[in-house]
Scaffold this motif. Sequence first.
Motif, mmCIF file in Angstrom:
data_model
loop_
_atom_site.group_PDB
_atom_site.id
_atom_site.type_symbol
_atom_site.label_atom_id
_atom_site.label_comp_id
_atom_site.label_asym_id
_atom_site.label_seq_id
_atom_site.Cartn_x
_atom_site.Cartn_y
_atom_site.Cartn_z
ATOM 1 N N GLN A 1 -13.223 0.699 3.498
ATOM 2 C CA GLN A 1 -13.362 -0.023 2.230
ATOM 3 C C GLN A 1 -12.154 -0.906 1.968
ATOM 4 O O GLN A 1 -12.279 -1.989 1.364
ATOM 5 C CB GLN A 1 -13.551 0.969 1.075
ATOM 6 C CG GLN A 1 -14.897 1.673 1.074
ATOM 7 C CD GLN A 1 -14.936 2.866 2.013
ATOM 8 O OE1 GLN A 1 -13.987 3.140 2.755
ATOM 9 N NE2 GLN A 1 -16.049 3.591 1.999
ATOM 10 N N ILE A 2 -10.972 -0.467 2.406
ATOM 11 C CA ILE A 2 -9.763 -1.283 2.232
ATOM 12 C C ILE A 2 -9.850 -2.525 3.107
ATOM 13 O O ILE A 2 -9.507 -3.633 2.678
ATOM 14 C CB ILE A 2 -8.510 -0.452 2.562
ATOM 15 C CG1 ILE A 2 -8.320 0.653 1.517
ATOM 16 C CG2 ILE A 2 -7.272 -1.345 2.630
ATOM 17 C CD1 ILE A 2 -7.136 1.556 1.781
ATOM 18 N N HIS B 1 -12.114 -4.970 1.492
ATOM 19 C CA HIS B 1 -11.454 -5.567 0.328
ATOM 20 C C HIS B 1 -10.502 -6.693 0.750
ATOM 21 O O HIS B 1 -10.554 -7.801 0.198
ATOM 22 C CB HIS B 1 -10.685 -4.473 -0.422
ATOM 23 C CG HIS B 1 -9.955 -4.950 -1.636
ATOM 24 N ND1 HIS B 1 -10.600 -5.400 -2.762
ATOM 25 C CD2 HIS B 1 -8.622 -5.055 -1.886
ATOM 26 C CE1 HIS B 1 -9.699 -5.768 -3.668
ATOM 27 N NE2 HIS B 1 -8.493 -5.574 -3.165
ATOM 28 N N GLU C 1 -1.742 -2.509 7.052
ATOM 29 C CA GLU C 1 -2.912 -1.652 6.819
ATOM 30 C C GLU C 1 -3.685 -1.418 8.110
ATOM 31 O O GLU C 1 -4.195 -0.325 8.360
ATOM 32 C CB GLU C 1 -3.822 -2.291 5.763
ATOM 33 C CG GLU C 1 -3.283 -2.255 4.349
ATOM 34 C CD GLU C 1 -3.270 -0.848 3.765
ATOM 35 O OE1 GLU C 1 -4.004 0.023 4.274
ATOM 36 O OE2 GLU C 1 -2.514 -0.619 2.799
#
Length: 319
Positions: free
Chosen positions: A181-182, A185, A172
């Motif tokens: 936002q990822i 998280h 990622e």
Amino acid sequence: MVFRLLNEKSRIFAHADPYAVSDYVNQHVGSHCIRLPQTYGAEASLSHRTFGDLDLCRISYGGSVRVTSPALETIYHLQLLLSGHCLWRGGPEREQYLTPGELLLINPDDPVDLTYSDDCEKFILKLPARLIEQVCRDNQWSMPREGVRFASRYNLDDIEGFGNLLALICEEAESEQAVPQIAEHFTRIIATKLLAQVANNVKRLPQDEHSASFERILHFIDSNLQQDISLEQLAELARVSPRTLYGLFEKHVGSTPKHFIRQKKLEKVHACLSDPSVRVRNITEVALDYGFLHLGRFSECYKSTFGELPSDTLRRREA
């Protein structure tokens, strides 16, 4: 190990001077000193990515090197040995060799004394202490006054699915379409997984009759961070006396109500300045929105919490 932890897109140095790599590490990963034997020709390599509040690093000095640091102060270092071996000096009469597949978790107040073998390569994950503390607060776990401390040494297989999680985070982080936002998280998942599956001194106590009230308090604070929140409001919401309110905060988050609210406001400002999707005209406006009227004091608190000035955070997201 078959986990893919950072690829060529993250390469910063290859066949480089170890001291040049060390200088970069000091700026981005953690303060330290290196000592090499009186031989030359070592070729160091380093890959690095920032992923939200995490730093991901893959490093090899290409020769035997001793790495020391008094303490990391506000960060945890999770170090996974990929190849070679590493001598860890954890105190008087406490020398241990780490082998591939073993993890070393260095607490913020632990001195660092590591000696790499010639073929040693590591993956390092840098995790700010405030993220560990935040997960404890959010889950209402009792934090010791001396801070959260983890056991130092364990095997990758001891933490179920952790290798795959690290690989996914690296993937990622290297994505061309990274979403803040990822990153947030995954950061919470990492911190929660460590607290839940690695031996530590956090007490996860069963809920008492005040837990539901304290959960309402947390929700109220999160929903009203742009307002002036008084202790009287919180005590009335929880239906307790101000003295009992202080006791609840001490038990659940190891802090006073005032300090906790200020910390949450700072975290919200940091999130606004870090997220490119949030429109920010200037730092002063954001600080005032969350009740920071003394801007000099705000900057000092911000730097003490996040290790950089608000302007540095805003500049980094615009880079």
